[in-house]
Write an enzyme that holds these catalytic residues in place. Structure first.
Site, mmCIF file in Angstrom:
data_model
loop_
_atom_site.group_PDB
_atom_site.id
_atom_site.type_symbol
_atom_site.label_atom_id
_atom_site.label_comp_id
_atom_site.label_asym_id
_atom_site.label_seq_id
_atom_site.Cartn_x
_atom_site.Cartn_y
_atom_site.Cartn_z
ATOM 1 N N SER A 1 0.868 -1.174 0.000
ATOM 2 C CA SER A 1 0.000 0.000 0.000
ATOM 3 C C SER A 1 0.908 1.229 0.000
ATOM 4 C CB SER A 1 -0.931 -0.070 1.218
ATOM 5 O OG SER A 1 -1.921 0.904 1.138
ATOM 6 N N HIS B 1 -2.696 -1.222 -3.438
ATOM 7 C CA HIS B 1 -3.843 -0.316 -3.250
ATOM 8 C C HIS B 1 -3.622 0.944 -4.069
ATOM 9 C CE1 HIS B 1 -4.369 -2.130 1.028
ATOM 10 N NE2 HIS B 1 -4.864 -2.903 0.092
ATOM 11 N N ASP C 1 -4.231 -4.647 5.849
ATOM 12 C CA ASP C 1 -4.588 -5.568 4.773
ATOM 13 C C ASP C 1 -3.378 -6.449 4.458
ATOM 14 O OD1 ASP C 1 -6.098 -6.751 2.791
ATOM 15 O OD2 ASP C 1 -5.551 -5.275 1.278
#
Lengths: 187, 273
Positions: free
Chosen positions: A12, A39, A132
């Site tokens: 991310s 992401h 995540d």
């Protein structure tokens, strides 16, 4: 690890520049695919495949749904879909609820890949500001796959790999400099 | 999500139960996604064991309904992918506006957000009075919700942004009445929408259309089922009609591909052959 059938990288915030540093040093005859789940904002049509292909001779492409997963290719998860791995080693896409506020969610790819590739899977979690990927890594571990994280000290945002380190048995902590060498040694 | 509660074998057992007991055929669905959905509801509903879970689906009609609703994905939004709706507004619908009656099939409409989006565009193009939108889904529960035309107020800012990006110029809030956390859309918008159940796997063509939209449904089907559904759309689409799919879906590589020409930039094809 016996034989690698897939290497998956999740990341991310702060992970793109890691990829830009690592990819040029990955050898171009790797006998497995590299699958990247990052992401990013939906909307702007993805420049990521174009950007990454400037850094490697490997074929880089955004995943098409139902596509057969081929060795020696770098696949990028499309924005705003979860990327799932089927048992028959094809991709499928899924537009269900966001997971950890994310779509694609790293967890979804890690988890489905864990079942498809079992011990022949390695998953690397990079820099990021949410958790995540942590559950996904746990799952990878439980199916016998290899769990890797970016050294939190070297991560622009340490939270994601640090959470993984707290919650999952990690096989190896890699600095940015070590990553390509690690990938190149897998066969 | 704990995926280990449901095994691949469990999935196959449940899918064959659904087919034999209820006539719902999910066997052509991609397994990774449906397995996640089943694990999700298993965990959410705190099933005690697989046997208990299975028994409940087979014997409790209300629970079966919930199960089907939960294993299908019902995530949608208004004017999702604004550039797609801009293309409908600026190119596709004006062309269809020359017809005396415009029949539109929205397959897999879920809770109706896209049906109302299309209705808004038709109204602004002055075409709503001569249009009919058939909005179908296999799932009766989501259709009931769709027919209420009530959505969460918290979504309206996003929808309004999408609407403007898609070429809308009105005040988006003029289409609904806000009441606390809910937004109720004008009844006029649904006057031309027919909500009805239709299962793409097992039901046949039921009309001829000038525009068929089916976005982010085919991604859940395996290749064979995708091809069958595309055949169904082909047999339901008028000559020179339009077929619109989701941003990662395609008619390429299917049996119907040689009769379809893609509009540049969007996942919209025109039937030309």
């Amino acid at each position: 690890m016996t034989k690698c059938k897939a290497f998956i990288i999740g990341g991310s915030a702060g992970s793109l520049e890691v990829l830009l540093k690592v990819l040029p040093n990955v050898r171009t005859d790797i006998p497995f695919p590299i699958i990247i789940v990052i992401h990013r904002k939906h909307g702007v049509d993805s420049l990521l495949p174009a950007l990454l292909s400037t850094r490697t001779e490997l074929k880089v492409k955004e995943v098409d749904e139902k596509e057969e997963i081929m060795a020696g290719t770098v696949y990028i998860a499309p924005s705003d879909y979860h990327l799932l791995i089927e048992q028959n080693e094809t991709f499928s896409l899924d537009y269900s609820e966001k997971i950890n506020y994310s779509r694609p969610a790293i967890d979804a790819t890690f988890q489905t890949a864990a079942e498809a590739y079992k011990t022949k899977l390695a998953c690397l979690l990079l820099s990021g500001s949410n958790s995540d990927g942590v559950n996904g890594l746990k799952y990878v571990k439980s199916w016998g796959g290899t769990t890797l994280i970016q050294d939190p000290d070297s991560a622009q945002v340490a939270y994601m790999p640090a959470q993984a380190q707290l919650n999952v048995a990690i096989d190896q902590v890699l600095t940015i400099e070590d990553m390509a060498a690690f990938i190149n040694l897998l066969s | 999500m704990d995926l280990s509660v449901i095994t691949d074998e469990h999935v196959e057992i449940l899918l064959s139960d659904l087919l034999e007991q209820y006539g719902y055929d999910f066997t052509g669905y991609s397994r990774a996604s449906i397995k996640r959905r089943i694990s999700r509801i298993y965990t959410l509903d705190r099933a005690l064991s697989f046997a208990e879970f299975r028994y409940r689906i087979l014997n409790d009609q209300a629970y079966f309904k919930r199960f089907v609703e939960q294993i299908t994905v019902n995530v949608t939004e208004m004017f999702r992918d604004p550039s797609f709706f801009r293309k409908l507004r600026e190119e596709v619908l004006p062309k269809l506006g020359t017809y005396p009656l415009i029949r539109i099939w929205l397959a897999g409409c879920s809770t109706g957000e896209e049906a109302y989006s299309i209705s808004i565009i038709l109204k602004e193009l002055n075409l709503l009075h001569k249009s009919l939108i058939y909005a179908t889904d296999l799932n009766p529960t989501v259709l009931e919700k769709a027919a209420q035309s009530i959505f969460a107020m918290s979504q309206m800012q996003q929808y309004s942004e999408n609407y403007i990006l898609s070429g809308g110029t009105k005040e988006f809030s003029s289409y609904y009445t806000a009441s606390y956390s809910l937004a109720k859309f004008d009844d006029e918008l649904k006057r031309k929408i027919v909500f009805s159940t239709h299962n793409l796997v097992s039901d046949h063509s039921f009309n001829e259309f000038q525009l068929i939209l089916c976005r982010n449904v085919l991604i859940y089907f395996n290749r064979d089922l995708q091809h069958n559904v595309l055949d169904l759309f082909d047999s339901s689409l008028d000559e020179l009609g339009y077929l619109a799919l989701g941003s990662k879906e395609t008619v390429e590589f299917s049996r119907i591909s040689n009769r379809y020409k893609r509009l540049p930039g969007e996942k919209i094809w025109r039937k030309v052959g």
